[in-house]
Design an enzyme around this catalytic site. Sequence first.
Site, mmCIF file in Angstrom:
data_model
loop_
_atom_site.group_PDB
_atom_site.id
_atom_site.type_symbol
_atom_site.label_atom_id
_atom_site.label_comp_id
_atom_site.label_asym_id
_atom_site.label_seq_id
_atom_site.Cartn_x
_atom_site.Cartn_y
_atom_site.Cartn_z
ATOM 1 N N ARG A 47 0.808 -1.236 0.081
ATOM 2 C CA ARG A 47 -0.001 -0.092 -0.091
ATOM 3 C C ARG A 47 0.928 1.210 0.024
ATOM 4 O O ARG A 47 1.999 1.344 0.639
ATOM 5 C CB ARG A 47 -0.874 -0.016 1.360
ATOM 6 C CG ARG A 47 -2.009 -0.953 1.035
ATOM 7 C CD ARG A 47 -3.051 -0.720 0.205
ATOM 8 N NE ARG A 47 -4.195 -1.796 0.291
ATOM 9 C CZ ARG A 47 -4.263 -2.899 -0.595
ATOM 10 N NH1 ARG A 47 -3.274 -3.068 -1.396
ATOM 11 N NH2 ARG A 47 -5.199 -3.594 -0.527
ATOM 12 N N GLU A 86 -3.466 7.856 -4.095
ATOM 13 C CA GLU A 86 -4.107 7.322 -5.516
ATOM 14 C C GLU A 86 -5.467 7.712 -5.442
ATOM 15 O O GLU A 86 -6.146 7.987 -4.437
ATOM 16 C CB GLU A 86 -4.075 5.754 -5.454
ATOM 17 C CG GLU A 86 -2.738 5.316 -5.455
ATOM 18 C CD GLU A 86 -2.607 3.825 -5.801
ATOM 19 O OE1 GLU A 86 -3.669 3.055 -5.917
ATOM 20 O OE2 GLU A 86 -1.313 3.242 -5.770
ATOM 21 N N HIS A 117 -0.205 -0.008 -9.799
ATOM 22 C CA HIS A 117 -0.999 -0.639 -9.069
ATOM 23 C C HIS A 117 -1.454 -2.022 -9.570
ATOM 24 O O HIS A 117 -2.887 -2.279 -9.542
ATOM 25 C CB HIS A 117 -2.059 0.036 -8.198
ATOM 26 C CG HIS A 117 -2.240 -0.431 -6.877
ATOM 27 N ND1 HIS A 117 -2.808 0.229 -5.839
ATOM 28 C CD2 HIS A 117 -1.734 -1.628 -6.213
ATOM 29 C CE1 HIS A 117 -2.904 -0.300 -4.735
ATOM 30 N NE2 HIS A 117 -2.332 -1.712 -4.893
#
Length: 337
Positions: free
Chosen positions: A242, A271, A295
Site C-alpha cells: 500500500r 491514489e 498498482h
Amino acid sequence: MKVLHIGKQGNLQRFAAADGFLRSLELTDLKPGLPVKEYLDKAGDADFIVVDAISSVPGELIKQMPNLKVIHSEGVAYNAIDLKAADEYGVYVCNAKGMNAMAVAEQAVLLMVGMLRNMVVNDAAVRNGHQIETKEGYMQNGNLYELADCSVGLVGFGDIAQKTAHLLKAYGVKEIYYYKRHRLDPEQEQQFGVQYRELDDLLASSRIVSLHLPVTDATMHMADHDFFAKMQPGSYLVNTARGELVDDAALIEALKSERLAMAGLDTLDHEPVLKNHPLLNQSSGITRRLLLSPHIGGITAASFYRGYAMIDEDLRLIAQGRKPKRVVNHPQIHESK
C-alpha cells in the site's frame, strides 16, 4: 437465491465458473457508491453480497437486508465493510485471502530485477539511440547485478511475502530475511528458506527491502526518515503493498542523499496518481531512479479466477447450511439466518 454484486459490472459473469454455484443465483449487478436506497430497491432481499475489495458496504445497508447471510470481498481487503454491523446482524464477512499472492509476488520480483538492471534509464537509452555506449559503460564498470548478488528483506510475511520468498529462492538468493510480529517456528523458516531479523537489523542487513504489510495506525508512513536512515547506503526499496506505508518526503530525501539507489513502487500514497504527485515532480536525477507501475500487481486474470472460485465455494457452503471457509468477522448467527 439472490446475489447483489457491488463492483465493476460484468465481473461475476466474466470470472465465475460457468458451471459454478454463483452462476445459479439470481444476479443484481450494480456500481459502487450508489445510495443505500437504490441497493435496497433493487436487491434488498438478496442472500449474498459480493463486493469490490475497496467498495463500501455500510451498516445502514446490512441492517435492512433481512435475508443477507454473507458479504464476500472480491479481493483480500475488507476494511470498507462495516464489520460491527455484520457481527450484530449475524452476517458472515469473507475475503479471498491468497487469491493474488503469486501475482503480487511476481510484481515484487519484477521490480527488484528491473531496478538491478536499471530498466528506466536503459529503456530511454535505447529509444534515444544510445544503445551501444550504454552497454559498453556497464561492461566497463561492472555494475549490473543479479538478484543472487543481493540480500533481500521482507517486511511482513503473509501469503504474498511467502510466495516472494519462494520465487527468490528460485533466483538463487541465499540471504532472505523476514520480519513479522510473531516469529515463525524453525521448521517453517526452513520450509520458506528465510531467516528472522528484528526490523532494524533487517534494514541494515538487506540490499533490497520489500514491503508486505497492511495499512494500520502502526504502519502508516512507517518508511519514514528513520526507516531509510537504517537501510544500507545504495540499497533498494520495493512496495507492492500500500502506498500509505511510505512517507513521500522521506523517500525523496533518501533518493537525493543516495541512501537509496532506487525505489520500485507498484502503489503510491494518494491514489489515483495524478501529474501533480510529488514523486513525479522531481529532477531527472530522482525520477530516473523510480521504477513505477500502476498498482497492477494483484489484478491478473488468474487472480480473479482464483478469487471467484473461493467466493463460489464460500457461498455454496452457506447455502448448504455450513460455515464458509474464509470468515474474517465474528457474527452473532441466529437460526433465522
